[in-house]
Every structure is written in C-alpha cells, then in structure tokens.
Design a protein around this motif. Structure first.
Motif, PDB file in Angstrom:
ATOM      1  N   THR A  32       0.836  -1.205   0.000  1.00 60.50           N
ATOM      2  CA  THR A  32       0.000   0.000   0.000  1.00 60.50           C
ATOM      3  C   THR A  32       0.878   1.266   0.000  1.00 60.50           C
ATOM      4  O   THR A  32       0.639   2.197  -0.756  1.00 60.50           O
ATOM      5  CB  THR A  32      -0.946   0.012   1.228  1.00 60.50           C
ATOM      6  N   ALA A  33       1.902   1.243   0.865  1.00 57.59           N
ATOM      7  CA  ALA A  33       2.798   2.396   0.942  1.00 57.59           C
ATOM      8  C   ALA A  33       3.518   2.601  -0.389  1.00 57.59           C
ATOM      9  O   ALA A  33       3.625   3.730  -0.892  1.00 57.59           O
ATOM     10  CB  ALA A  33       3.803   2.204   2.072  1.00 57.59           C
ATOM     11  N   ARG A  34       4.013   1.486  -0.985  1.00 56.41           N
ATOM     12  CA  ARG A  34       4.699   1.594  -2.282  1.00 56.41           C
ATOM     13  C   ARG A  34       3.748   2.175  -3.337  1.00 56.41           C
ATOM     14  O   ARG A  34       4.126   3.040  -4.120  1.00 56.41           O
ATOM     15  CB  ARG A  34       5.210   0.226  -2.743  1.00 56.41           C
ATOM     16  N   HIS A  35       2.508   1.688  -3.336  1.00 57.07           N
ATOM     17  CA  HIS A  35       1.515   2.161  -4.304  1.00 57.07           C
ATOM     18  C   HIS A  35       1.280   3.672  -4.139  1.00 57.07           C
ATOM     19  O   HIS A  35       1.273   4.424  -5.124  1.00 57.07           O
ATOM     20  CB  HIS A  35       0.211   1.386  -4.127  1.00 57.07           C
ATOM     21  N   ASN A  36       1.097   4.103  -2.883  1.00 55.27           N
ATOM     22  CA  ASN A  36       0.858   5.537  -2.628  1.00 55.27           C
ATOM     23  C   ASN A  36       2.044   6.381  -3.081  1.00 55.27           C
ATOM     24  O   ASN A  36       1.871   7.459  -3.676  1.00 55.27           O
ATOM     25  CB  ASN A  36       0.569   5.769  -1.138  1.00 55.27           C
ATOM     26  N   ILE A  37       3.250   5.901  -2.802  1.00 56.56           N
ATOM     27  CA  ILE A  37       4.456   6.654  -3.190  1.00 56.56           C
ATOM     28  C   ILE A  37       4.533   6.775  -4.713  1.00 56.56           C
ATOM     29  O   ILE A  37       4.793   7.852  -5.260  1.00 56.56           O
ATOM     30  CB  ILE A  37       5.721   5.993  -2.609  1.00 56.56           C
ATOM     31  N   ILE A  38       4.262   5.680  -5.426  1.00 58.49           N
ATOM     32  CA  ILE A  38       4.312   5.710  -6.896  1.00 58.49           C
ATOM     33  C   ILE A  38       3.273   6.688  -7.449  1.00 58.49           C
ATOM     34  O   ILE A  38       3.554   7.470  -8.361  1.00 58.49           O
ATOM     35  CB  ILE A  38       4.139   4.281  -7.475  1.00 58.49           C
ATOM     36  N   CYS A  39       2.056   6.674  -6.869  1.00 60.16           N
ATOM     37  CA  CYS A  39       1.014   7.619  -7.311  1.00 60.16           C
ATOM     38  C   CYS A  39       1.471   9.062  -7.108  1.00 60.16           C
ATOM     39  O   CYS A  39       1.308   9.910  -7.982  1.00 60.16           O
ATOM     40  CB  CYS A  39      -0.301   7.371  -6.557  1.00 60.16           C
ATOM     41  N   LEU A  40       2.048   9.324  -5.922  1.00 55.85           N
ATOM     42  CA  LEU A  40       2.527  10.682  -5.636  1.00 55.85           C
ATOM     43  C   LEU A  40       3.634  11.095  -6.604  1.00 55.85           C
ATOM     44  O   LEU A  40       3.678  12.234  -7.076  1.00 55.85           O
ATOM     45  CB  LEU A  40       3.024  10.775  -4.184  1.00 55.85           C
ATOM     46  N   GLN A  41       4.543  10.160  -6.921  1.00 51.62           N
ATOM     47  CA  GLN A  41       5.627  10.471  -7.871  1.00 51.62           C
ATOM     48  C   GLN A  41       5.053  10.803  -9.246  1.00 51.62           C
ATOM     49  O   GLN A  41       5.516  11.736  -9.912  1.00 51.62           O
ATOM     50  CB  GLN A  41       6.608   9.296  -7.979  1.00 51.62           C
ATOM     51  N   ASN A  42       4.024  10.046  -9.678  1.00 48.09           N
ATOM     52  CA  ASN A  42       3.405  10.322 -10.977  1.00 48.09           C
ATOM     53  C   ASN A  42       2.725  11.691 -10.977  1.00 48.09           C
ATOM     54  O   ASN A  42       2.824  12.451 -11.940  1.00 48.09           O
ATOM     55  CB  ASN A  42       2.400   9.226 -11.348  1.00 48.09           C
ATOM     56  N   ALA A  46       3.609  14.933 -13.371  1.00 47.93           N
ATOM     57  CA  ALA A  46       2.595  15.634 -14.169  1.00 47.93           C
ATOM     58  C   ALA A  46       2.590  17.125 -13.839  1.00 47.93           C
ATOM     59  O   ALA A  46       2.538  17.974 -14.737  1.00 47.93           O
ATOM     60  CB  ALA A  46       1.218  15.021 -13.919  1.00 47.93           C
ATOM     61  N   LEU A  47       2.674  17.442 -12.547  1.00 49.41           N
ATOM     62  CA  LEU A  47       2.699  18.852 -12.143  1.00 49.41           C
ATOM     63  C   LEU A  47       3.945  19.559 -12.677  1.00 49.41           C
ATOM     64  O   LEU A  47       3.873  20.694 -13.151  1.00 49.41           O
ATOM     65  CB  LEU A  47       2.649  18.969 -10.614  1.00 49.41           C
ATOM     66  N   MET A  48       5.089  18.883 -12.588  1.00 48.65           N
ATOM     67  CA  MET A  48       6.331  19.489 -13.077  1.00 48.65           C
ATOM     68  C   MET A  48       6.247  19.746 -14.583  1.00 48.65           C
ATOM     69  O   MET A  48       6.738  20.758 -15.086  1.00 48.65           O
ATOM     70  CB  MET A  48       7.557  18.623 -12.746  1.00 48.65           C
ATOM     71  N   LYS A  49       5.570  18.825 -15.315  1.00 49.55           N
ATOM     72  CA  LYS A  49       5.390  19.004 -16.755  1.00 49.55           C
ATOM     73  C   LYS A  49       4.533  20.252 -17.015  1.00 49.55           C
ATOM     74  O   LYS A  49       4.836  21.061 -17.892  1.00 49.55           O
ATOM     75  CB  LYS A  49       4.754  17.763 -17.365  1.00 49.55           C
TER      76      LYS A  49
END
Length: 175
Positions: A32-42, A46-49
C-alpha cells in the motif's frame, strides 16, 4: 515507508530465498505504501510538466513582447528622424580657435536655426550676416542637425585673431 518495515524500501524483495512471501513484514502495508508513493511520484511528474509548459509559454510571451517593444522603439526613432526640422544652410569650414570652433560648431553641421533665422524666413546668407553683426558679444542660439540628431550650440560672435566674427564658412542648402 511508514515504519520502514525492517529495512524494506521501494525495491527490496517481498519474498524470501525460496519465493515465499516474507513473514517478518506486513506485506499489505508495504504494498500500500509503495503504491501511494508511486502515485505521488506520478502526480509530481505531471505537475512538473505543467510548470515547465507554463514557463515555456511565459518566456515565449516575454520574447514576443520584447520583439514588439524593439519594433515600436525603432518605428518611433524613424518617425523622429522624419520630424527633424528643415535645414537651410550648412557649415563647410571651421577655423580652429575661432568663436565657431570654441562653441562646438562642426563641419557638415546643417543649420536649422541661427538666432532668429530659420527655414521659413531665410532668403540668403546676408540674413545670417545681419544677425551676426547685431549680436556681437552676445550669445546666439544655433540649432543644427548633426548625424541625424538635433544639437543646440551657444555661439557668441566676437572679434578674434582671424577674419570675421565667427571663423566658420556657411553655405546655403539648395532644397
């Protein structure tokens, strides 16, 4: 990861040497933690783009505005050149050390105003001679065009070592 499950981060294996799920960690919590971290990174990517695209647009607009400002400044300079007053005579010689030389008059200066004489009332060089004789010892305001610019010169006609009261030669301009 929340409690850094026994040294398990984003990339450590979740199975033991034989391929069974590790019993020493809470697999569900780690996944769950890994999933949340990956979502946040994505989301972050997107925001940086979006930020990058906005910066590109902003800089493009600034560049356009700068180019437009330069074009306007150039157009204004051109229109100022066209609005330069009409010259009626030209200086074709200045004797060093003369009143004309001391005042800063230069060869090729085109005369726009010489005291009270201007393009509207100038008939011949006698007009200038008359103004000079009546102004001996008193400063005259002389306006010339030099290198496309209007220049004001304070010229005081007076007796000096050379001939005349000015020490320069002026020729009428044929228009």
């Amino acid at each position: 990861l929340p409690s850094q499950q026994k040294g398990v981060g984003m990339h450590e294996p979740l199975v033991d040497a034989e391929g069974f799920p590790r019993a020493d960690i809470d697999l569900y919590q780690v996944r769950t933690a890994r999933h949340n971290i990956i979502c946040l990174q994505n989301d972050h990517k997107a925001l940086m783009k979006q930020v990058e695209e906005a910066l590109h647009k902003l800089h493009a607009r600034e560049k356009e505005k700068h180019a437009k400002d330069e074009a306007e400044a150039l157009a204004e300079a051109m229109s100022q050149n066209q609005s330069l007053p009409q010259a009626f005579a030209k200086v074709n010689a200045v004797t060093p050390g003369s009143p004309a030389s001391i005042s800063g008059l230069q060869v090729d200066d085109e005369i726009v105003e010489f005291g009270s004489v201007n393009v509207n009332n100038f008939q011949n060089l006698q007009n200038i001679a008359t103004v000079v004789q009546h102004s001996e010892g008193r400063p005259l305001s002389v306006t010339v065009i030099r290198g496309g610019r209007r220049v004001h010169v304070g010229l005081t006609p007076k007796r000096w070592a050379g001939k005349g009261l000015l020490g320069c030669n002026i020729i009428p301009l044929q228009r």
